[in-house]
Design a protein around this motif. Structure first.
Motif, short mmCIF file in Angstrom:
data_model
loop_
_atom_site.label_atom_id
_atom_site.label_comp_id
_atom_site.label_asym_id
_atom_site.label_seq_id
_atom_site.Cartn_x
_atom_site.Cartn_y
_atom_site.Cartn_z
N THR A 9 0.79 -1.24 0.00
CA THR A 9 0.00 0.00 0.00
C THR A 9 0.82 1.28 0.00
OG1 THR A 9 -0.21 -0.51 2.35
CG2 THR A 9 -2.17 -0.82 0.99
N SER A 10 2.12 1.16 -0.18
CA SER A 10 2.94 2.38 -0.14
C SER A 10 4.20 2.19 -0.98
CB SER A 10 3.33 2.67 1.32
OG SER A 10 4.14 3.83 1.39
N ILE A 12 7.53 1.54 -2.78
CA ILE A 12 8.04 0.56 -3.74
C ILE A 12 7.02 -0.57 -3.96
CG2 ILE A 12 9.88 -1.16 -4.09
CD1 ILE A 12 11.67 0.83 -2.33
N ARG A 32 -1.17 -4.10 6.38
CA ARG A 32 -1.58 -3.88 7.78
C ARG A 32 -2.78 -2.95 7.87
NH1 ARG A 32 3.03 0.17 10.33
NH2 ARG A 32 3.11 1.57 8.55
N LYS A 36 -6.62 1.50 3.68
CA LYS A 36 -5.65 2.01 2.70
C LYS A 36 -5.62 1.08 1.48
CE LYS A 36 -0.90 3.77 2.89
NZ LYS A 36 0.35 3.78 3.68
N ASP A 59 -0.31 -7.82 10.13
CA ASP A 59 0.61 -6.93 10.82
C ASP A 59 1.88 -7.75 11.12
OD1 ASP A 59 2.09 -5.34 12.47
OD2 ASP A 59 0.43 -4.80 13.80
N LEU A 60 2.95 -7.41 10.46
CA LEU A 60 4.19 -8.19 10.61
C LEU A 60 4.77 -8.10 12.02
CD1 LEU A 60 5.64 -7.23 7.15
CD2 LEU A 60 5.29 -9.60 7.87
N ASN A 86 8.36 -7.36 0.82
CA ASN A 86 8.78 -5.97 0.56
C ASN A 86 8.62 -5.06 1.77
OD1 ASN A 86 8.88 -3.32 -1.19
ND2 ASN A 86 6.87 -3.32 -0.17
N TYR A 161 18.26 -1.50 11.85
CA TYR A 161 17.83 -1.59 10.45
C TYR A 161 18.91 -2.28 9.61
CZ TYR A 161 16.28 -0.18 5.79
OH TYR A 161 15.87 -0.19 4.48
N LYS A 165 18.42 -5.77 7.51
CA LYS A 165 18.60 -5.86 6.06
C LYS A 165 19.67 -6.89 5.70
CE LYS A 165 15.22 -3.88 5.17
NZ LYS A 165 14.14 -4.37 4.34
N VAL A 194 15.26 5.68 -2.40
CA VAL A 194 13.97 5.92 -3.04
C VAL A 194 13.09 6.85 -2.21
CG1 VAL A 194 12.04 4.74 -4.17
CG2 VAL A 194 14.17 3.48 -3.76
N THR A 196 10.02 7.56 -0.70
CA THR A 196 8.79 6.86 -0.31
C THR A 196 8.41 7.38 1.08
OG1 THR A 196 10.07 5.12 0.79
CG2 THR A 196 9.54 4.76 -1.53
N ASN A 197 7.63 6.59 1.78
CA ASN A 197 7.31 6.97 3.16
C ASN A 197 8.34 6.40 4.15
OD1 ASN A 197 5.67 8.34 4.97
ND2 ASN A 197 4.61 6.46 5.55
N1 NAP Z 1 13.15 3.92 0.38
C1 NAP Z 1 14.43 3.55 0.32
O1 NAP Z 1 15.35 4.37 0.02
C2 NAP Z 1 14.83 2.13 0.57
C3 NAP Z 1 16.18 1.77 0.41
C4 NAP Z 1 16.55 0.45 0.62
C5 NAP Z 1 15.61 -0.49 0.99
N2 NAP Z 1 14.31 -0.11 1.17
C6 NAP Z 1 13.33 -1.15 1.56
O2 NAP Z 1 12.24 -1.12 0.67
C7 NAP Z 1 11.09 -1.70 1.31
C8 NAP Z 1 9.87 -0.84 1.02
O3 NAP Z 1 10.03 0.39 1.66
P1 NAP Z 1 9.55 1.78 1.03
O4 NAP Z 1 10.77 2.58 0.79
O5 NAP Z 1 8.59 1.57 -0.08
O6 NAP Z 1 8.85 2.45 2.31
P2 NAP Z 1 7.32 2.74 2.68
O7 NAP Z 1 6.72 3.63 1.65
O8 NAP Z 1 7.36 3.20 4.09
O9 NAP Z 1 6.65 1.30 2.59
C9 NAP Z 1 6.81 0.35 3.61
C10 NAP Z 1 5.64 -0.62 3.59
O10 NAP Z 1 5.78 -1.52 4.69
C11 NAP Z 1 4.53 -1.62 5.35
N3 NAP Z 1 4.69 -1.95 6.77
C12 NAP Z 1 5.39 -1.25 7.70
N4 NAP Z 1 5.24 -1.83 8.90
C13 NAP Z 1 4.44 -2.91 8.73
C14 NAP Z 1 3.90 -3.88 9.59
N5 NAP Z 1 4.11 -3.88 10.92
N6 NAP Z 1 3.12 -4.86 9.07
C15 NAP Z 1 2.84 -4.89 7.75
N7 NAP Z 1 3.31 -3.98 6.87
C16 NAP Z 1 4.09 -3.00 7.36
C17 NAP Z 1 3.89 -0.23 5.19
O11 NAP Z 1 2.50 -0.30 5.40
P3 NAP Z 1 1.55 1.03 5.27
O12 NAP Z 1 1.31 1.21 3.80
O13 NAP Z 1 0.33 0.64 6.03
O14 NAP Z 1 2.31 2.15 5.87
C18 NAP Z 1 4.28 0.08 3.75
O15 NAP Z 1 3.35 -0.44 2.84
C19 NAP Z 1 11.45 -1.83 2.78
O16 NAP Z 1 11.78 -3.16 3.08
C20 NAP Z 1 12.69 -0.94 2.93
O17 NAP Z 1 13.53 -1.38 3.97
C21 NAP Z 1 13.90 1.17 0.96
#
Ligand code: NAP
Length: 277
Positions: A9-10, A12, A32, A36, A59-60, A86, A161, A165, A194, A196-197
């Motif tokens: 839902t958010s 990537i 979760r 949304k 909910d992870l 993801n 973190y 990872k 990236v 994102t949130n």
């Molecule tokens: N952004 C970067 O620069 C970056 C770099 C390297 C790796 N990553 C990895 O990419 C992946 C995706 O992250 P993103 O950047 O797309 O960030 P994001 O927009 O914050 O997305 C994270 C997702 O994880 C979900 N989430 C968080 N806590 C959770 C829980 N307790 N149970 C179930 N779902 C949960 C969120 O749910 P909601 O939609 O409800 O909030 C959201 O959909 C992550 O594994 C992150 O570590 C990101």
């Protein structure tokens, strides 16, 4: 073909779903926040049939919720082509989940460990099946402390973190070793830096830092490219257990290649989730 993805839902995850929806008959959105997910499906329904998308509440940070989510998928399908682990992110210091584990560890690693093992019977039944774990270059800063078996030590956000990872990569390599002979492939990746949130749970200095960096970050659409590549390329053309970045094979840290560490993580994760396996 069927796809299941966490964190759909958010950021990537959402972009991955948008890009892959037309290639899959069913997409399990493991989320979760059901509200949304519902409004995301409304958006997707402009181009796709609503019935293609199945919301799976999960909910992870709650292992019983993860087990329930896996059971729902197990009752709704008898095959699964791709599981994309993801969801995740970086969270404020030292908070424990209801299960008693440091939350970064549980959300990024342990919850996905349980989900993956529970869904293995579906992947085993599916031709060319694969598991894709979204890791990060942050793994290079890891300093794993697997002797703190419950992961309840007082962890600061970034070290926690980086460790989580690293565990995504160790888990991928273990999966490749243990399930490669069953023709299930496993990959992990760094999506890029990236916009994102990511880090959205923070306030103050860290939030300001992320905001400052945002103009230099790639879009979520671009950040989803490597996941999409791994979900759509035949397994024969990819290295099982590999770490990828920019849709190419990349070299992880030497710690990420440690066989003893991945074995230790596997045994520990099995032990911590045994009530649900
Ligand atoms: N952004 C970067 O620069 C970056 C770099 C390297 C790796 N990553 C990895 O990419 C992946 C995706 O992250 P993103 O950047 O797309 O960030 P994001 O927009 O914050 O997305 C994270 C997702 O994880 C979900 N989430 C968080 N806590 C959770 C829980 N307790 N149970 C179930 N779902 C949960 C969120 O749910 P909601 O939609 O409800 O909030 C959201 O959909 C992550 O594994 C992150 O570590 C990101």
């Amino acid at each position: 073909m069927k796809l299941a993805i966490t964190g759909a839902t958010s950021g990537i995850g959402a972009e991955t779903v948008k890009a892959l929806a037309s290639k899959f008959e069913t997409v399990f959105l493991i989320v979760r926040n059901e509200k949304k997910a519902d409004s995301f499906i409304n958006e997707l329904a402009k181009e796709h049939s609503r019935t293609k998308f199945v919301i799976v509440p999960c909910d992870l940070s709650d292992l019983s919720s993860v087990a329930k989510a896996a059971n729902k998928i197990l009752t709704e399908t008898d095959s699964l082509y791709a599981l994309v682990n993801n969801a995740g992110g970086i969270f404020p210091d030292g908070k424990l989940t209801g299960d008693g584990f440091e939350q970064t560890f549980q959300i990024n690693h342990l919850g996905h460990f349980l989900l993956t093992l529970k869904l293995m019977p579906l992947l085993e039944k599916t031709e060319d099946a694969r598991i894709i774990n979204v890791s990060s270059e942050a793994h290079r800063a890891a300093n794993p402390k697997l002797d703190d078996s419950k992961h309840v030590g007082n962890y600061k956000s970034f070290p926690a973190y980086a460790n989580a990872k690293l565990y995504n990569i160790l888990f991928t390599k273990s999966l490749a070793e243990k399930y490669g002979s069953k023709r299930i492939a496993s990959y992990c990746l760094h999506p890029g830096v990236v916009k994102t949130n990511f880090g959205g749970d923070f306030s103050g200095f860290f939030k300001a830092l992320i905001k400052l960096a945002q103009p230099f970050m790639i879009t979520a659409e671009k950040g989803a490219k490597t996941t999409i590549y791994l979900a759509t390329t035949p397994n024969d053309s990819l290295e099982n257990g590999g770490y990828f970045a920019k849709s190419r094979r990349a070299k992880p840290s030497s710690t990420a290649n440690s066989k003893s560490l991945r074995e230790k993580l596997w045994v520990l994760s099995q032990d911590l989730t045994k009530e649900y396996l």
